[in-house]
Design a protein around this motif. Structure first.
Motif, PDB file in Angstrom:
ATOM      1  N   SER A  91       1.547  16.137  17.483  1.00  0.00           N
ATOM      2  CA  SER A  91       1.501  17.599  17.520  1.00  0.00           C
ATOM      3  C   SER A  91       0.193  18.085  18.127  1.00  0.00           C
ATOM      4  O   SER A  91      -0.789  17.338  18.217  1.00  0.00           O
ATOM      5  CB  SER A  91       1.636  18.119  16.078  1.00  0.00           C
ATOM      6  OG  SER A  91       1.496  19.519  16.020  1.00  0.00           O
ATOM      7  N   ILE A 107      -3.182  19.261  19.547  1.00  0.00           N
ATOM      8  CA  ILE A 107      -4.195  18.691  20.445  1.00  0.00           C
ATOM      9  C   ILE A 107      -3.883  17.223  20.736  1.00  0.00           C
ATOM     10  O   ILE A 107      -3.990  16.761  21.880  1.00  0.00           O
ATOM     11  CB  ILE A 107      -5.603  18.848  19.810  1.00  0.00           C
ATOM     12  CG1 ILE A 107      -5.970  20.337  19.708  1.00  0.00           C
ATOM     13  CG2 ILE A 107      -6.649  18.070  20.603  1.00  0.00           C
ATOM     14  CD1 ILE A 107      -7.225  20.633  18.892  1.00  0.00           C
ATOM     15  N   ASP A 138       0.943   8.684  14.164  1.00  0.00           N
ATOM     16  CA  ASP A 138       0.994   9.934  13.397  1.00  0.00           C
ATOM     17  C   ASP A 138       1.670   9.660  12.059  1.00  0.00           C
ATOM     18  O   ASP A 138       2.511   8.771  11.938  1.00  0.00           O
ATOM     19  CB  ASP A 138       1.766  11.025  14.145  1.00  0.00           C
ATOM     20  CG  ASP A 138       1.358  12.434  13.738  1.00  0.00           C
ATOM     21  OD1 ASP A 138       0.756  13.157  14.567  1.00  0.00           O
ATOM     22  OD2 ASP A 138       1.616  12.821  12.571  1.00  0.00           O
ATOM     23  N   ARG A 190       3.575  11.910  10.819  1.00  0.00           N
ATOM     24  CA  ARG A 190       4.890  12.514  11.064  1.00  0.00           C
ATOM     25  C   ARG A 190       5.570  11.701  12.176  1.00  0.00           C
ATOM     26  O   ARG A 190       5.458  12.025  13.370  1.00  0.00           O
ATOM     27  CB  ARG A 190       4.754  13.995  11.447  1.00  0.00           C
ATOM     28  CG  ARG A 190       4.270  14.854  10.280  1.00  0.00           C
ATOM     29  CD  ARG A 190       4.078  16.310  10.655  1.00  0.00           C
ATOM     30  NE  ARG A 190       3.861  17.123   9.459  1.00  0.00           N
ATOM     31  CZ  ARG A 190       2.697  17.241   8.818  1.00  0.00           C
ATOM     32  NH1 ARG A 190       1.626  16.621   9.257  1.00  0.00           N
ATOM     33  NH2 ARG A 190       2.611  17.984   7.726  1.00  0.00           N
ATOM     34  N   ASP A 241      -0.786   6.453   8.839  1.00  0.00           N
ATOM     35  CA  ASP A 241      -1.627   7.355   8.063  1.00  0.00           C
ATOM     36  C   ASP A 241      -3.057   6.864   8.264  1.00  0.00           C
ATOM     37  O   ASP A 241      -3.406   5.765   7.814  1.00  0.00           O
ATOM     38  CB  ASP A 241      -1.230   7.282   6.580  1.00  0.00           C
ATOM     39  CG  ASP A 241      -2.078   8.198   5.717  1.00  0.00           C
ATOM     40  OD1 ASP A 241      -3.078   8.751   6.215  1.00  0.00           O
ATOM     41  OD2 ASP A 241      -1.738   8.354   4.522  1.00  0.00           O
ATOM     42  N   TYR A 276     -13.452  20.523   4.804  1.00  0.00           N
ATOM     43  CA  TYR A 276     -13.146  20.433   6.239  1.00  0.00           C
ATOM     44  C   TYR A 276     -14.448  20.438   7.041  1.00  0.00           C
ATOM     45  O   TYR A 276     -14.670  19.596   7.908  1.00  0.00           O
ATOM     46  CB  TYR A 276     -12.257  21.607   6.651  1.00  0.00           C
ATOM     47  CG  TYR A 276     -11.830  21.565   8.113  1.00  0.00           C
ATOM     48  CD1 TYR A 276     -10.756  20.789   8.518  1.00  0.00           C
ATOM     49  CD2 TYR A 276     -12.522  22.293   9.085  1.00  0.00           C
ATOM     50  CE1 TYR A 276     -10.367  20.733   9.854  1.00  0.00           C
ATOM     51  CE2 TYR A 276     -12.136  22.249  10.423  1.00  0.00           C
ATOM     52  CZ  TYR A 276     -11.060  21.472  10.803  1.00  0.00           C
ATOM     53  OH  TYR A 276     -10.683  21.405  12.124  1.00  0.00           O
ATOM     54  N   LYS A 329     -16.027  17.401   9.248  1.00  0.00           N
ATOM     55  CA  LYS A 329     -16.194  17.531  10.698  1.00  0.00           C
ATOM     56  C   LYS A 329     -17.659  17.348  11.112  1.00  0.00           C
ATOM     57  O   LYS A 329     -17.946  16.853  12.201  1.00  0.00           O
ATOM     58  CB  LYS A 329     -15.654  18.875  11.181  1.00  0.00           C
ATOM     59  CG  LYS A 329     -14.125  18.974  11.097  1.00  0.00           C
ATOM     60  CD  LYS A 329     -13.459  17.990  12.049  1.00  0.00           C
ATOM     61  CE  LYS A 329     -11.950  18.105  12.059  1.00  0.00           C
ATOM     62  NZ  LYS A 329     -11.321  17.150  12.981  1.00  0.00           N
ATOM     63  N   VAL A 350      -7.588  26.812  18.341  1.00  0.00           N
ATOM     64  CA  VAL A 350      -6.581  26.313  19.279  1.00  0.00           C
ATOM     65  C   VAL A 350      -5.202  26.647  18.700  1.00  0.00           C
ATOM     66  O   VAL A 350      -4.991  26.543  17.486  1.00  0.00           O
ATOM     67  CB  VAL A 350      -6.707  24.776  19.456  1.00  0.00           C
ATOM     68  CG1 VAL A 350      -5.765  24.284  20.554  1.00  0.00           C
ATOM     69  CG2 VAL A 350      -8.142  24.380  19.779  1.00  0.00           C
ATOM     70  N   THR A 357      -2.147  25.700  17.564  1.00  0.00           N
ATOM     71  CA  THR A 357      -1.421  24.489  17.145  1.00  0.00           C
ATOM     72  C   THR A 357      -0.740  24.753  15.800  1.00  0.00           C
ATOM     73  O   THR A 357      -0.818  25.855  15.262  1.00  0.00           O
ATOM     74  CB  THR A 357      -2.380  23.299  16.957  1.00  0.00           C
ATOM     75  OG1 THR A 357      -3.170  23.537  15.781  1.00  0.00           O
ATOM     76  CG2 THR A 357      -3.293  23.084  18.149  1.00  0.00           C
ATOM     77  N   HIS A 389       1.041  22.689   9.152  1.00  0.00           N
ATOM     78  CA  HIS A 389       1.066  21.326   8.608  1.00  0.00           C
ATOM     79  C   HIS A 389       0.216  21.223   7.344  1.00  0.00           C
ATOM     80  O   HIS A 389       0.600  20.551   6.384  1.00  0.00           O
ATOM     81  CB  HIS A 389       0.588  20.324   9.660  1.00  0.00           C
ATOM     82  CG  HIS A 389       1.599  20.106  10.757  1.00  0.00           C
ATOM     83  ND1 HIS A 389       1.261  19.834  12.060  1.00  0.00           N
ATOM     84  CD2 HIS A 389       2.952  20.134  10.718  1.00  0.00           C
ATOM     85  CE1 HIS A 389       2.358  19.684  12.783  1.00  0.00           C
ATOM     86  NE2 HIS A 389       3.393  19.880  11.989  1.00  0.00           N
TER      87      HIS A 389
HETATM   88  N1  LIG Z   1      -6.228  23.993  15.838  1.00  0.00           N
HETATM   89  C1  LIG Z   1      -7.504  24.312  15.806  1.00  0.00           C
HETATM   90  O1  LIG Z   1      -7.871  25.501  15.859  1.00  0.00           O
HETATM   91  C2  LIG Z   1      -8.549  23.220  15.702  1.00  0.00           C
HETATM   92  C3  LIG Z   1      -9.888  23.582  15.910  1.00  0.00           C
HETATM   93  C4  LIG Z   1     -10.864  22.610  15.830  1.00  0.00           C
HETATM   94  C5  LIG Z   1     -10.521  21.306  15.561  1.00  0.00           C
HETATM   95  N2  LIG Z   1      -9.212  20.974  15.366  1.00  0.00           N
HETATM   96  C6  LIG Z   1      -8.916  19.578  15.072  1.00  0.00           C
HETATM   97  O2  LIG Z   1      -8.001  19.086  16.016  1.00  0.00           O
HETATM   98  C7  LIG Z   1      -7.288  17.988  15.453  1.00  0.00           C
HETATM   99  C8  LIG Z   1      -5.809  18.148  15.738  1.00  0.00           C
HETATM  100  O3  LIG Z   1      -5.332  19.277  15.012  1.00  0.00           O
HETATM  101  P1  LIG Z   1      -4.251  20.276  15.596  1.00  0.00           P
HETATM  102  O4  LIG Z   1      -4.872  21.605  15.586  1.00  0.00           O
HETATM  103  O5  LIG Z   1      -3.674  19.745  16.825  1.00  0.00           O
HETATM  104  O6  LIG Z   1      -3.199  20.282  14.389  1.00  0.00           O
HETATM  105  P2  LIG Z   1      -1.671  19.778  14.293  1.00  0.00           P
HETATM  106  O7  LIG Z   1      -1.326  19.907  12.855  1.00  0.00           O
HETATM  107  O8  LIG Z   1      -0.847  20.475  15.296  1.00  0.00           O
HETATM  108  O9  LIG Z   1      -1.789  18.238  14.682  1.00  0.00           O
HETATM  109  C9  LIG Z   1      -2.397  17.318  13.796  1.00  0.00           C
HETATM  110  C10 LIG Z   1      -1.562  16.063  13.764  1.00  0.00           C
HETATM  111  O10 LIG Z   1      -2.228  15.127  12.891  1.00  0.00           O
HETATM  112  C11 LIG Z   1      -1.244  14.534  12.075  1.00  0.00           C
HETATM  113  N3  LIG Z   1      -1.841  14.047  10.832  1.00  0.00           N
HETATM  114  C12 LIG Z   1      -2.253  14.763   9.768  1.00  0.00           C
HETATM  115  N4  LIG Z   1      -2.730  13.935   8.814  1.00  0.00           N
HETATM  116  C13 LIG Z   1      -2.591  12.676   9.301  1.00  0.00           C
HETATM  117  C14 LIG Z   1      -2.893  11.404   8.789  1.00  0.00           C
HETATM  118  N5  LIG Z   1      -3.404  11.230   7.548  1.00  0.00           N
HETATM  119  N6  LIG Z   1      -2.656  10.308   9.560  1.00  0.00           N
HETATM  120  C15 LIG Z   1      -2.110  10.465  10.799  1.00  0.00           C
HETATM  121  N7  LIG Z   1      -1.785  11.655  11.329  1.00  0.00           N
HETATM  122  C16 LIG Z   1      -2.036  12.749  10.585  1.00  0.00           C
HETATM  123  C17 LIG Z   1      -0.216  15.623  11.823  1.00  0.00           C
HETATM  124  O11 LIG Z   1       1.032  15.076  11.426  1.00  0.00           O
HETATM  125  C18 LIG Z   1      -0.159  16.303  13.182  1.00  0.00           C
HETATM  126  O12 LIG Z   1       0.816  15.718  14.017  1.00  0.00           O
HETATM  127  C19 LIG Z   1      -7.653  17.977  13.973  1.00  0.00           C
HETATM  128  O13 LIG Z   1      -8.608  16.957  13.746  1.00  0.00           O
HETATM  129  C20 LIG Z   1      -8.245  19.337  13.744  1.00  0.00           C
HETATM  130  O14 LIG Z   1      -9.173  19.346  12.697  1.00  0.00           O
HETATM  131  C21 LIG Z   1      -8.220  21.900  15.438  1.00  0.00           C
END
Ligand SMILES: NC(=O)c1ccc[n+]([C@@H]2O[C@H](COP(=O)([O-])OP(=O)(O)OC[C@H]3O[C@@H](n4cnc5c(N)ncnc54)[C@H](O)[C@@H]3O)[C@@H](O)[C@H]2O)c1
Length: 260
Positions: free
Chosen positions: A16, A18, A37, A39, A63, A157, A161, A190, A192, A197
């Motif tokens: 999913s 990023i 993933d 999922r 996981d 969080y 990070k 971003v 997403t 989730h």
């Molecule tokens: N969306 C934002 O605004 C944003 C901003 C800064 C950083 N991030 C970071 O970007 C990364 C991706 O997040 P996203 O926004 O694409 O969210 P998202 O929920 O769309 O994608 C995250 C993916 O990680 C998977 N996941 C969750 N826990 C897991 C685990 N224990 N093992 C394996 N997979 C797991 C989920 O199933 C999902 O497919 C994350 O690390 C998030 O912290 C996101």
């Protein structure tokens, strides 16, 4: 010729957002990609998208909080795809709530997935990379790796990070002489499914939240959220030789948020 022809990549959280965008972008540049993933059905969907456009991808349930899952994902990648040369550690989660309301279990879950998960993935990848001429590790941090901002997600969080950035720097310094580079991409907001989730997982949260989260004024000079592909473009650059003198960097992809 793609920038990553002949390379093999693991992308965690590749089902999913990023992570998925990174899988598609790296595959577009010629990399063979393992999509990991929690999922599994989403990971499979991403791998199918790559194959549909003529690329090579496989998927695995992983996981990142589980040492056994991460070892199995890395072994499968070595056996099936001959890598990894590149690791993109994008899997992540979040909870909400002020520190005074946060349960130890919720704190530990987020730190386990976001920080320990990246350590486990990097460790497994490094063991292969240092014996195969080097490699490239890209961690997905956040603006929360460097600033706290006003309100928003829980301290777990932000602390996790912050740790991701320091872990990345440690890898960069410890393994530069082995031909491994490591950089941390720090996205701002971003578009997403991270919120969705994380809410799905909230049935398992044990924190009792009574206070409303503080109002969150999110001022971004580029006044919109990023498309995941805008983050993946940065990752593809860092994964390629075009960024050959970059290691240990916090690469802000935040629409100017941290410049204010
Ligand atoms: N969306 C934002 O605004 C944003 C901003 C800064 C950083 N991030 C970071 O970007 C990364 C991706 O997040 P996203 O926004 O694409 O969210 P998202 O929920 O769309 O994608 C995250 C993916 O990680 C998977 N996941 C969750 N826990 C897991 C685990 N224990 N093992 C394996 N997979 C797991 C989920 O199933 C999902 O497919 C994350 O690390 C998030 O912290 C996101």
């Amino acid at each position: 010729m793609g920038k990553l022809n002949g390379k093999c990549a693991i992308v965690t959280g590749g089902g999913s957002g990023i992570g998925r965008a990174c899988v598609l972008r790296l595959a577009q540049e010629g990399a063979r990609v393992m999509v990991g993933d929690i999922r599994t059905e989403l990971a499979e969907e991403t791998a199918k998208m790559v194959r549909a456009s003529g690329g090579v991808a496989s998927f695995v349930h992983c996981d990142v909080a589980s040492e056994a899952d991460v070892e199995a994902m890395t072994d499968k990648t070595i056996k099936e795809l001959g890598g990894p040369d590149i690791l993109v550690a994008a899997a992540g989660t979040s909870t909400r709530g002020g520190i005074h309301e946060l349960s130890l279990a919720d704190w530990e879950h987020v730190v386990r997935v976001n920080l320990t998960g990246q350590f486990l993935c990097a460790r497994a990848a490094l063991r292969h990379m240092i014996n195969h001429g080097g490699g490239n590790i890209i961690t997905i941090g956040s603006i929360s790796s460097v600033v706290i901002g006003a309100g928003g997600s829980a301290a777990s969080y932000k602390a996790s990070k912050g740790g991701v950035l320091q872990l990345t720097r440690a890898i960069a310094v410890e393994y530069a002489h082995k031909g491994v580079r490591a950089n941390c991409v720090c996205p701002g907001a971003v578009a997403t499914n991270l919120g969705k989730h994380s809410r799905e997982e909230s049935v398992k949260w044990t924190s009792v939240l009574k206070d409303d989260a503080r109002a969150y004024k999110f001022d971004v000079p580029i006044a919109r959220r990023a498309d995941p592909m805008e983050i993946a473009n940065v990752v593809a650059f860092l994964a390629s030789d075009e960024s050959s003198f970059m290691t240990g960097s916090a690469v802000m992809a935040d629409g100017g948020y941290t410049a204010i």
